[in-house]
Design a protein around this motif. Structure first.
Motif, PDB file in Angstrom:
ATOM      1  N   LEU A   1      35.092  27.778  66.927  1.00 23.47           N
ATOM      2  CA  LEU A   1      36.087  28.839  67.063  1.00 23.47           C
ATOM      3  C   LEU A   1      35.468  30.088  67.688  1.00 23.47           C
ATOM      4  N   SER A   2      36.274  30.773  68.493  1.00 22.74           N
ATOM      5  CA  SER A   2      35.827  32.038  69.076  1.00 22.74           C
ATOM      6  C   SER A   2      35.835  33.131  68.010  1.00 22.74           C
ATOM      7  N   ALA A   3      35.231  34.256  68.324  1.00 22.59           N
ATOM      8  CA  ALA A   3      35.171  35.366  67.369  1.00 22.59           C
ATOM      9  C   ALA A   3      36.564  35.861  67.024  1.00 22.59           C
ATOM     10  N   ASN A   4      37.456  35.900  68.009  1.00 23.90           N
ATOM     11  CA  ASN A   4      38.826  36.371  67.775  1.00 23.90           C
ATOM     12  C   ASN A   4      39.556  35.438  66.809  1.00 23.90           C
TER      13      ASN A   4
ATOM     14  N   LEU B   1      25.904  26.278  60.617  1.00 23.23           N
ATOM     15  CA  LEU B   1      26.603  27.557  60.503  1.00 23.23           C
ATOM     16  C   LEU B   1      25.651  28.691  60.135  1.00 23.23           C
ATOM     17  N   GLU B   2      24.659  28.391  59.337  1.00 21.35           N
ATOM     18  CA  GLU B   2      23.713  29.434  58.960  1.00 21.35           C
ATOM     19  C   GLU B   2      22.973  29.973  60.190  1.00 21.35           C
ATOM     20  N   LYS B   3      22.604  29.061  61.091  1.00 26.18           N
ATOM     21  CA  LYS B   3      21.941  29.513  62.310  1.00 26.18           C
ATOM     22  C   LYS B   3      22.927  30.243  63.221  1.00 26.18           C
ATOM     23  N   ALA B   4      24.197  29.751  63.227  1.00 26.48           N
ATOM     24  CA  ALA B   4      25.209  30.419  64.046  1.00 26.48           C
ATOM     25  C   ALA B   4      25.429  31.854  63.561  1.00 26.48           C
ATOM     26  N   ILE B   5      25.339  32.052  62.241  1.00 29.06           N
ATOM     27  CA  ILE B   5      25.467  33.414  61.699  1.00 29.06           C
ATOM     28  C   ILE B   5      24.300  34.267  62.181  1.00 29.06           C
ATOM     29  N   ALA B   6      23.111  33.675  62.128  1.00 28.74           N
ATOM     30  CA  ALA B   6      21.930  34.422  62.574  1.00 28.74           C
ATOM     31  C   ALA B   6      22.004  34.744  64.065  1.00 28.74           C
TER      32      ALA B   6
ATOM     33  N   PHE C   1      28.949  33.205  64.590  1.00 25.61           N
ATOM     34  CA  PHE C   1      29.869  32.846  63.508  1.00 25.61           C
ATOM     35  C   PHE C   1      29.858  33.956  62.466  1.00 25.61           C
ATOM     36  N   ARG C   2      31.063  34.320  61.999  1.00 25.97           N
ATOM     37  CA  ARG C   2      31.199  35.441  61.059  1.00 25.97           C
ATOM     38  C   ARG C   2      30.662  35.052  59.677  1.00 25.97           C
ATOM     39  N   GLU C   3      29.889  35.936  59.107  1.00 23.45           N
ATOM     40  CA  GLU C   3      29.330  35.675  57.788  1.00 23.45           C
ATOM     41  C   GLU C   3      30.405  35.683  56.716  1.00 23.45           C
TER      42      GLU C   3
END
Length: 691
Positions: free
Chosen positions: A473-476, A513-518, A522-524
């Motif tokens: 998913l995109s940020a929006n 997802l944890e790496k995507a947050i870093a 991806f939104r925490e």
């Protein structure tokens, strides 16, 4: 109403045209066929529907659905290529089956309604008074005859406790003792004398769920008995009463020979008076013991005995009581209740529910194959999560069965009779995903439908929605999804009014997802909302002991798909499969078995090593674990860095193998094309490097 164009007027197209016109599901705009005299073309002209030889001029903007019924794959591909943006192309077989299911469902519902009305008519047309109470003594049903006898309108009686309506009723006692009371004399508050039978209602598990009182108003009979001595007139009156009853009744004398039956008895058993009157009491029994003979022997009534009667083996419940006059046994009377029709309707209702569930969520936990400890942990977590409304996050590699778990969770939840909506977040472009998920208002953008459109979250209200590849998913869209999870409401595109929804979200991802947050992709806060109930589905290499059972299950499925009769694998083939690490997981295993079955001879029933395509094996344990050569020991790198390096190498290798074709590469890797583009950009892999 949706507008439909049918291409192909042969047998399938003709049948589909008839169904669409009969069910009025859609408006058929035109029927196309190169044969002017095709049956569908002739039928279309009779219905004043446009016909033609070429479908292209008819493929306009206002066509919602094109049903391709020619069976020609090239025609199907060309229609898909030339269709308008909002036009859906459906193979004729799929549309025909769907239309038939809808038609059968509507017919079944109408039939069930008719049967319910008929049962209500029978319940209210009998001359016997009937009152039903629940397990707490509150009245749930009163028929017309009972309403007249107790002199209380049924609308006022239903919902009240039985003692409020009939203070001296014995039904509370029956609820307490669970003992049937047969032929009890009773006087109502208005002075009417009745003979009543009170029966506790107990289900198959032995649980009490209510009680039934069946009673006859015998006030007039008592008065007649005191005033009349003409036994013939009394007999004629009793016969008239029995014949007017909707309950099937049979009477035998003290020797067990039939002396009286009513029309309802003939209707249920299929036996005429000539076949019963004067004949032994066993004449009507096709399976079971004669209750008349048992009652004549014991002089005690029997109730609720299950047996089969008549030439059609009709399934019935029998109540029989002795007829005793001045202490002398004169015979017995039996009342027969038909349960065959009720059972048939119940079975059809269960079948209809199964069909509806199949149309929504296909799989249950019984379809998940695996007894390894890792898999059992995942299954137990999923079963526990299914009983709660919590958001669920399914994590695992591609091909491990995340969608299978999502289906099973929905079917094990209390939402299973509501909709199960599936969305692949990576398969829909970002510009369309928002309107698909949340819907849009009229005029929200050019091409928007009049009146707007409901989104998938609204469609799934009170059910479940499965968001696959949530990590794409995109940020929006992440921000909008977070609002849905926090507030329990959505806002349509172009709208301002929040719409409350009650949807359980099941998300799935193979992304770290944890790496995507870093990395900031991806939104925490969304991660913590989704991660309330994470379920990790192990890869196939971590549960190799499940491979034999998985192979047997997949072979049965492939047998149905390919029309084969393969029984299993040889020991050598199983050992060969166990030696491979299956980077593509169960999806790859199914692919390998399918290819093996295709190359088998039809007289072969066991898959051997020679049938299995060559599986590329790692050169040694170090390569197996890390994907690096011996001179690259990974020293100085974290596990995540080594995994990413291996992933980049594998993508480069497969992309080079397919000469830079990204669609073929994504298919070979078992990932979405959008996910592939993301990884190409992430690892800075350019096409020029693939040449």
């Amino acid at each position: 109403m949706k507008k439909v164009l049918i291409v192909g007027a042969g047998k399938g197209g003709t049948a589909l045209l008839k169904i669409l016109k009969e069910t009025k599901m859609m408006e058929v705009v035109a029927v196309i066929d190169i044969n002017e005299k095709a049956p569908g073309m002739l039928l279309a002209r009779e219905m004043n529907i446009k016909t033609g030889h070429d479908w292209r001029p008819f493929l306009t903007e206002d066509i919602d659905v094109v049903i391709e019924a020619t069976g020609d794959i090239e025609v199907f591909k060309e229609i898909r290529k030339l269709r308008k943006k909002n036009t859906v192309v459906i193979p004729g077989e799929v549309a025909y089956i769907t239309a038939q299911l809808v038609e059968e469902k509507e017919q079944l519902i109408a039939k069930l309604k008719n049967e319910k009305n008929r049962h209500d008519l029978i319940f209210n047309s009998t001359h016997d008074g009937m009152i039903v109470v629940d397990e707490f003594g509150y009245i749930t049903h009163v028929n017309d005859s009972a309403e007249k006898m107790i002199s209380v309108q049924k609308e006022k009686a239903i919902g009240k406790h039985i003692l409020e309506v009939i203070p001296t009723s014995g039904l509370p006692r029956v609820l307490k003792t669970k003992v049937t009371e047969v032929h009890q004399e009773f006087t109502l508050g208005n002075g009417r004398k009745i003979i009543t039978t009170r029966v506790p209602m107990i289900d198959e598990s032995g649980k009490l769920f209510g009680a039934l009182a069946v009673f006859k108003d015998v006030t007039e009979f008592v008065q007649l008995a005191e005033e009349m001595t003409n036994l013939k007139e009394i007999r004629m009156m009793l016969e008239a009463i029995i014949h007017s009853s909707e309950e099937a009744i049979s009477v035998v004398d003290e020797h067990g020979r039939g002396i009286l039956i009513n029309p309802a008895y003939t209707r249920i058993t299929g036996l005429s008076e000539e076949q019963v009157i004067g004949k032994p009491a066993t004449a009507d029994i096709s399976e079971g013991e004669s209750m008349h003979m048992k009652v004549l022997k014991t002089r005690r009534p029997v109730r609720g005995v299950r047996m089969k009667v008549g030439p059609k083996n009709r399934d019935v419940i029998v109540n029989v009581a002795p007829v005793i006059v001045d202490g002398i046994l004169k015979g017995s009377v039996g009342v027969i209740h038909d349960v065959s029709e009720i059972q048939r309707l119940t079975n059809e209702l269960n079948r209809a529910r199964q069909i509806i569930r199949t149309l929504e969520a296909k799989y249950s936990f019984a379809d998940i194959i695996g007894t390894s400890e890792e898999m059992m942990v995942a299954i137990e977590q999923a079963k526990l999560a299914a009983k709660t409304p919590v958001t669920i996050l399914l994590r695992g590699e591609s091909g491990t069965g995340k969608e299978l778990f999502a289906h099973a969770i929905h079917n094990a939840s209390d939402r299973k009779y509501n909709k199960f909506i599936r969305v692949n977040c990576a398969a829909i472009s970002e510009s369309l995903l928002e309107s698909e998920l949340f819907g849009y208002e009229e005029g929200a953008f050019s091409g928007a439908k009049r009146g707007g459109k409901r989104g998938l979250f609204e469609e799934a209200n009170n059910g479940s929605i499965f968001l696959d590849e949530i990590g794409e998913l995109s940020a929006n869209m992440q921000a909008k999804l977070l609002r849905v999870l926090q507030e329990g409401e959505i806002v349509r595109v172009g709208g301002t009014k929040p719409i409350p929804i009650n949807v359980r979200v099941i998300a799935a991802t193979n992304v770290n997802l944890e790496k995507a947050i870093a990395d900031g992709t991806f939104r925490e806060d969304l991660y913590y909302r989704l991660n309330r109930m994470p379920i990790y589905i192990p890869p196939l290499r971590a549960r190799k002991q499940d491979i034999p059972a998985l192979c047997q299950h997949l072979i049965q499925k492939l047998n149905q798909d390919y029309g084969r009769n393969v029984e299993g694998l040889t020991e050598e083939a199983i050992h060969y499969l166990l030696s491979y690490d299956w980077p593509g997981n169960v999806r790859e295993l199914e692919n390998v078995l399918g290819r093996a079955m295709i190359f088998m001879k039809f007289n072969e029933v066991l898959i051997d090593v020679k049938h299995i395509p060559t599986l590329r094996m790692p050169s040694n344990e170090n390569d197996l674990a890390t994907g690096f050569s011996n001179d690259d020991d990974g020293e100085g790198r974290t596990l995540a860095e080594m995994v990413e390096k291996y992933e980049a190498r594998m993508i480069e290798r497969v992309l080079r193998k397919h000469n830079g074709n990204k669609t073929a590469t994504a298919k070979a890797l078992g990932i979405s094309i959008r996910n592939l583009y993301y990884k190409l950009e992430k690892y800075n892999i350019a096409n020029s490097n693939m040449q």
